[in-house]
Design an enzyme around this catalytic site. Structure first.
Site, PDB file in Angstrom:
ATOM      1  N   CYS A  32      -4.236  -0.436 -16.382  1.00 11.78           N
ATOM      2  CA  CYS A  32      -4.217   0.657 -15.268  1.00 11.78           C
ATOM      3  C   CYS A  32      -3.195   0.173 -13.985  1.00 11.78           C
ATOM      4  O   CYS A  32      -3.546   0.900 -13.103  1.00 11.78           O
ATOM      5  CB  CYS A  32      -5.781   1.465 -14.888  1.00 11.78           C
ATOM      6  SG  CYS A  32      -6.669   0.017 -14.196  1.00 11.78           S
ATOM      7  N   GLU A  73      -9.463  -7.899 -14.188  1.00 17.58           N
ATOM      8  CA  GLU A  73      -8.512  -8.152 -12.952  1.00 17.58           C
ATOM      9  C   GLU A  73      -8.633  -9.524 -12.707  1.00 17.58           C
ATOM     10  O   GLU A  73      -7.789  -9.788 -11.666  1.00 17.58           O
ATOM     11  CB  GLU A  73      -8.545  -7.155 -12.073  1.00 17.58           C
ATOM     12  CG  GLU A  73      -9.696  -6.984 -11.531  1.00 17.58           C
ATOM     13  CD  GLU A  73      -9.987  -5.563 -10.619  1.00 17.58           C
ATOM     14  OE1 GLU A  73      -8.889  -5.205 -10.164  1.00 17.58           O
ATOM     15  OE2 GLU A  73     -11.099  -5.094 -10.341  1.00 17.58           O
ATOM     16  N   ARG A 104     -13.561   4.939 -11.350  1.00 12.26           N
ATOM     17  CA  ARG A 104     -13.620   3.683 -10.893  1.00 12.26           C
ATOM     18  C   ARG A 104     -14.679   3.647  -9.677  1.00 12.26           C
ATOM     19  O   ARG A 104     -14.248   4.332  -8.917  1.00 12.26           O
ATOM     20  CB  ARG A 104     -12.322   2.879 -10.495  1.00 12.26           C
ATOM     21  CG  ARG A 104     -12.638   1.430 -10.130  1.00 12.26           C
ATOM     22  CD  ARG A 104     -11.336   0.708  -9.849  1.00 12.26           C
ATOM     23  NE  ARG A 104     -10.836   1.225  -8.622  1.00 12.26           N
ATOM     24  CZ  ARG A 104      -9.440   0.521  -7.908  1.00 12.26           C
ATOM     25  NH1 ARG A 104      -9.049  -0.355  -8.903  1.00 12.26           N
ATOM     26  NH2 ARG A 104      -9.114   1.028  -7.058  1.00 12.26           N
ATOM     27  N   ARG A 112      -9.460   6.383  -8.588  1.00 13.38           N
ATOM     28  CA  ARG A 112      -9.842   5.571  -7.759  1.00 13.38           C
ATOM     29  C   ARG A 112     -10.725   6.443  -6.805  1.00 13.38           C
ATOM     30  O   ARG A 112     -10.180   7.329  -6.343  1.00 13.38           O
ATOM     31  CB  ARG A 112      -8.876   5.017  -6.981  1.00 13.38           C
ATOM     32  CG  ARG A 112      -8.222   3.799  -7.615  1.00 13.38           C
ATOM     33  CD  ARG A 112      -6.860   3.457  -7.109  1.00 13.38           C
ATOM     34  NE  ARG A 112      -5.910   4.492  -7.541  1.00 13.38           N
ATOM     35  CZ  ARG A 112      -4.445   4.153  -7.634  1.00 13.38           C
ATOM     36  NH1 ARG A 112      -4.041   3.310  -7.579  1.00 13.38           N
ATOM     37  NH2 ARG A 112      -3.887   5.303  -7.698  1.00 13.38           N
ATOM     38  N   HIS A 131       0.802  -1.188  -0.012  1.00 15.03           N
ATOM     39  CA  HIS A 131      -0.036  -0.094   0.007  1.00 15.03           C
ATOM     40  C   HIS A 131       0.842   1.129  -0.047  1.00 15.03           C
ATOM     41  O   HIS A 131       0.412   2.282  -0.684  1.00 15.03           O
ATOM     42  CB  HIS A 131      -0.840   0.223   1.222  1.00 15.03           C
ATOM     43  CG  HIS A 131      -1.838   1.219   1.530  1.00 15.03           C
ATOM     44  ND1 HIS A 131      -1.359   2.366   2.107  1.00 15.03           N
ATOM     45  CD2 HIS A 131      -3.043   1.488   0.855  1.00 15.03           C
ATOM     46  CE1 HIS A 131      -2.429   3.147   1.941  1.00 15.03           C
ATOM     47  NE2 HIS A 131      -3.210   2.685   1.317  1.00 15.03           N
ATOM     48  N   GLY A 191      -6.574  -4.468 -14.843  1.00 11.85           N
ATOM     49  CA  GLY A 191      -5.995  -3.994 -13.640  1.00 11.85           C
ATOM     50  C   GLY A 191      -4.891  -5.273 -13.443  1.00 11.85           C
ATOM     51  O   GLY A 191      -5.246  -6.270 -12.931  1.00 11.85           O
ATOM     52  N   THR A 192      -3.767  -5.155 -13.721  1.00 11.21           N
ATOM     53  CA  THR A 192      -2.522  -6.054 -13.884  1.00 11.21           C
ATOM     54  C   THR A 192      -2.006  -6.191 -12.412  1.00 11.21           C
ATOM     55  O   THR A 192      -1.564  -7.140 -12.277  1.00 11.21           O
ATOM     56  CB  THR A 192      -1.651  -5.733 -14.886  1.00 11.21           C
ATOM     57  OG1 THR A 192      -1.208  -4.217 -14.683  1.00 11.21           O
ATOM     58  CG2 THR A 192      -2.121  -5.876 -16.397  1.00 11.21           C
ATOM     59  N   ASN A 193      -2.240  -5.512 -11.587  1.00  8.96           N
ATOM     60  CA  ASN A 193      -1.670  -5.689 -10.029  1.00  8.96           C
ATOM     61  C   ASN A 193      -2.744  -6.919  -9.710  1.00  8.96           C
ATOM     62  O   ASN A 193      -2.118  -7.797  -9.245  1.00  8.96           O
ATOM     63  CB  ASN A 193      -2.027  -4.575  -9.212  1.00  8.96           C
ATOM     64  CG  ASN A 193      -1.020  -3.412  -9.406  1.00  8.96           C
ATOM     65  OD1 ASN A 193      -0.392  -3.335 -10.310  1.00  8.96           O
ATOM     66  ND2 ASN A 193      -1.659  -2.273  -8.774  1.00  8.96           N
ATOM     67  N   ASP A 194      -4.003  -6.668  -9.646  1.00  9.42           N
ATOM     68  CA  ASP A 194      -4.835  -7.919  -9.110  1.00  9.42           C
ATOM     69  C   ASP A 194      -4.741  -9.119 -10.050  1.00  9.42           C
ATOM     70  O   ASP A 194      -4.803 -10.269  -9.687  1.00  9.42           O
ATOM     71  CB  ASP A 194      -6.323  -7.522  -8.932  1.00  9.42           C
ATOM     72  CG  ASP A 194      -6.372  -6.644  -7.684  1.00  9.42           C
ATOM     73  OD1 ASP A 194      -5.436  -6.441  -6.996  1.00  9.42           O
ATOM     74  OD2 ASP A 194      -7.460  -6.475  -7.188  1.00  9.42           O
TER      75      ASP A 194
END
Lengths: 599, 599
Positions: free
Chosen positions: A552, A466, A338, A282, A176, A487-490
């Site tokens: 994103c 994602e 979002r 966000r 975070h 959403g490539t992080n998730d």
């Protein structure tokens, strides 16, 4: 004591670093305006980047490698000995980072008291504080603070915003703290494992030093170091060549470059750095402001829909104002908003004492508060009650957010005469049915706003892709979605079954042992995550040939990932505002290169 | 008070239910042997199922629907008016469940004090206890207990094993309590949300009742009810037709049916119910025994590899003994042993007081204990430091486990003269490199055991396919894996981005609203998870045409999922021992049906 390399530390016995200690010679704080930052935004924004004012730069400091490279290639292009294309290919995009953030004077002898991960580039010094509230208070008095935490959570945003830099004892490069700090363009060191924060005693220890609030440290987020005292700084030095090179890049790139921007400040930075729009706004960060979080908590703790609607009503006007400011700044360019994404327990305090206090302030019993918090508590929040799952359970939240968005859109369009190119994004869909349910609420709200305000409303509705399932079902989901934003992080977390907050303990050794070539949270995993993206694109476009496609996740600012995005035919990438120039250059390089990242 | 329907409760004011209260009339406890359960195992095991002894069944109780249906179809087949094939198709597999578990006398008037989820079928009564330790102690005295917990964790296994049934206030049908109880064949109700357990006061409240340890309740795991007092039971009534029908099924099915068995008891049940082998032997449950967990904790808390090896050495002999017993029972049939999978923090106590006590008993400082526990603590344990990630960080764990497995194999083969068909399974691989690193350690250990024991060792090494990335990279992974076992629990979690422990709060409404046709943790999601399985099969078999393919998630016992497994060409399904007969019938039906679950 674990101090080595560049360290030049006073003996730990002489550790007390007075908060009145003045910075070393040659110091130039971030306030020092040796660069004229152009704040103007709007249609005429300077898409070429920042202008530098060489006359004010500190004469003793060396010109950065990046600045001299830029000067060199621009001169050769002007002399006709180098093509623009080759010039663009000769500049490593990540080198531009040096030009965008303050750095520590290279002649300074550092006393490194702890090492961690280089989570967000740049350097900053300030007084230590362990409390986000204290950070905000001190910053309000005009003091510079470094926020030191074991880890940060969304409720710390206000304190992170107020701090000059952030250090956490735990967490990886995608924790975070790291993600938020990069978005804010603030230096950050995470996973500084030998820092022990003892909040009860009000002190921290690291490298044999014991430090108290008010003591001064410097952090180097590019090197991952925590340094004793206030180091002298070199301000970013943006040469005119920077703007020239980025103009060339813009003329060649196929990919649009948007920014992830949650606040008007982010949006202004994005526009200033030449973003083509906002790819991810966000909305949850908007709720963590001290005044708003109360209404948010009331909403979460409400036991009936009526009470929830009453709390939401008080959030409507502030949220509308946030959107209006962002839309105003970005007018004429697309903005993807979002809907609420994180699990609701993130808005409730974790500490029992804090919970009791909030229960009292809301006039509810501590027991009831605890019960609701227990109900919302999760084993795996990443895989929990969040995203569109919230929107489906509490459609009144969607209605409030949609209303705030549409009312802001009408107001800004009437005010400026420019269209607000609005895209509303539904997070975490795994099925088309989820998207349809949320879309119906958004459309109904749009209808109401149209009638009430006698306005035309133009908008698109799409979804974050994602989850692996969403990639596989993309053909069906595209029947309802007008755009996809990966959403490539998730998507990386779910494809690998690997939490970015927990992977720190083994991911380093995975890279050392050659199991993975790179950190998949930094540079996209082309074989696995990349294949899911290809599948989604192919199936989505088969259903809807004009489907708009973006990314994103954090990868949107990584040059290798940008090359992949170009190769697979995305419409745009979206990244932290401070990485927009890097992405613009990387996108041009991807367009120029014949070879691709494809296997 | 939330009591309705079947309830016939005494007023809450008269709530105290003496622990000496005798069961109602017509009572037949699980000890009542109105069925002769054949315990013999071995090559001559009764693959047709249990034999019933009608003469001892309680005459007043009605014959179950399942028993009368079986009698009817068998009679018609014998009379030549029905084909065997049609007979098999006419029996709903899940109906067999009635025959496998005790049920409450249908004439009994239930006082339902709480409702939850039907997490594991069957019924049981006993004294309430809130403590797994107390459950074990009371069971040791020959008393029957129902373990009531807010939720269970792996350290409660010994208490769950000792209890007649389990109730949890939190958790879904795939929570820890539910999965473990189904594996044990014990009734379980989870998510009984109105139960409040106050461990300090030593009491629980539900439906207006306040109950203390020693008070008697009955749970109906088929209906998801918690009932006041001891209800009279009907024992499972296995007619000879049961064996006949399952023999027909066996002659027609293509799929092998294995069982998930972690203990010799599970293995015996599996063999008794006609399993074709063990498809999943989880080794972690072996470490939760009171005597072993100490060595396990010492190992986790060790600061050097040497200390870790010393603790592991003391686990070697007990683990070897566990394997030897299971191999002995299953001799001649394949056994898949999975290496250690769960995150290490699951083995450490969560409570501060317990942590302090354990630190003292291990002679380490509480502070050091807390620090290690903090280090291992995770935000998303499901996506954390587990599976082969542990094996790579601590290869000495793999070596100990491999040695225990091989030494047990040699001993049992020498003892019985039968081969131990051994398959060693590496969990949670996302890349072939992970599998290769672990495989190298297993092979090296096999080499050492071969030399030391002068024995031939025959074994296969394969991997759980439980991550979307593993499905996509299956072609590469199959270069090193001799078999795949689809871990569909975790694959469903990662494909949907949905934690089975946290989904309870929204999954019910998803099914009611038609977003999902079924709970994807119960019946396989053919469109999403199913497609990943198809991709993995296609790519895996392309690399290795003789790749053995199985499934070991909870879905292995679900008839619709078994049809899917048949359709995609799996070699076997593996399920809870108590679902083996259901799976045998469902596999035959899948082979008989022309239509399939394919889209």
């Amino acid at each position: 004591m674990g101090i080595s390399g560049l360290s030049l530390c006073a003996s730990p016995a002489t550790r007390h670093i007075s908060s009145s200690k003045s910075p070393g010679s040659g110091f130039s704080g971030p306030e020092g305006h040796n660069v004229r930052t152009e704040q103007a935004v709007g249609d005429g924004g300077i898409r070429g980047g920042l202008e530098s004012d060489q006359s004010k730069s500190a004469p003793a400091l060396p010109v950065s490698r990046a600045a001299s490279l830029l000067r060199n290639v621009v001169a050769r292009v002007k002399a006709g000995t180098l093509s623009r294309e080759q010039a663009l290919l000769d500049i490593p995009p990540s080198m531009l980072d040096e030009l965008l953030h303050p750095t520590i004077d290279p002649n300074f002898q550092r006393c490194v008291i702890s090492r961690g991960l280089p989570a967000s580039p740049g350097a900053a010094w300030g007084e230590i504080t362990f409390s986000p509230y204290e950070a905000e208070r001190l910053a309000g008095e005009g003091r510079r603070v470094i926020l030191v935490r074991v880890e940060t959570s969304p409720e710390d945003i206000h304190g992170m915003n107020a701090a000059a830099g952030i250090v956490t004892a735990r967490g990886g490069r995608t924790s975070h703290a790291a993600v938020v700090a990069r978005g804010m363009g603030k230096p950050c060191v995470t996973g500084a494992g030998d820092i022990r924060v003892d909040e009860k005693k009000g002190e921290m220890t690291a490298g044999g030093f014991t430090l108290k609030p008010g003591d001064i440290i410097t952090i180097d987020g590019t090197a991952g170091q925590v340094i004793e005292g206030a180091a002298p700084m070199t301000e970013p030095d943006l040469p005119p060549d920077f703007a020239t090179v980025l103009e060339w890049a813009d003329s060649l790139r196929k990919l649009r470059v948007r920014a992830n921007a949650d606040t008007p400040g982010d949006a202004a930075t994005a526009r200033r750095f030449g973003a083509d729009g906002v790819g991810l706004c966000r909305t949850e960060h908007m709720f963590f402001d001290a005044k708003r979080i109360r209404a948010m908590r009331e909403m979460i703790l409400a036991e009936t829909e009526d009470k929830r609607r009453a709390s939401l009503a008080s959030l409507l006007s502030v949220q509308r104002q946030d959107f209006a400011e962002i839309f105003h700044i970005m007018r004429g360019l697309p903005v993807t908003v979002r809907l609420l994404d994180p699990p609701l327990h993130e808005f409730l305090p974790k500490d029992e004492g804090d919970r009791a206090e909030i229960a009292r302030s809301l006039g509810m019993s501590v027991e009831k508060m605890r019960r609701r918090a227990d109900e919302l508590d999760e084993f795996n929040p990443m895989l929990g009650f969040r995203g569109c799952r919230l929107a489906i359970a509490y459609p009144e939240i969607v209605e409030m957010q949609a209303r705030a968005i549409f009312e802001a859109q009408v107001a800004v369009e009437r005010d400026t005469g420019h269209p607000v190119k609005l895209e509303i994004m539904v997070p975490l869909a795994a099925t088309r049915a989820e998207l349809d349910l949320v879309k119906a609420r958004i459309d109904a709200t749009a209808g109401a706003v149209r009638r009430e305000m006698k306005a035309e409303l133009s908008y698109q509705i799409g979804t974050m892709i994602e989850l692996p399932r969403a990639c596989l079902l993309a053909g069906d989901i595209a029947r309802s979605a007008e755009f996809f934003s990966f959403g490539t992080n998730d998507l990386t977390q779910t494809t690998f079954g690997m939490s970015r907050d927990d992977a720190g303990i083994f991911l380093g050794s995975y890279i050392l042992k050659g199991i993975l070539p790179l950190d998949p949270f930094t540079s996209i995993d082309v074989e696995g995550v990349g294949e899911l993206i290809r599948i989604a694109i192919e199936r989505g476009r088969k259903t809807r040939p004009d489907l708009k496609l973006g990314i994103c996740g954090e990868h949107g600012g990584d040059p290798a990932s940008i090359a992949f995005c170009h190769d697979v035919g995305l419409t745009y990438v979206s990244c932290s505002p401070y990485r927009v120039p890097i992405a613009r250059l990387a996108a041009a390089q991807a367009a120029l290169r014949l070879t691709s990242a494809q296997p």
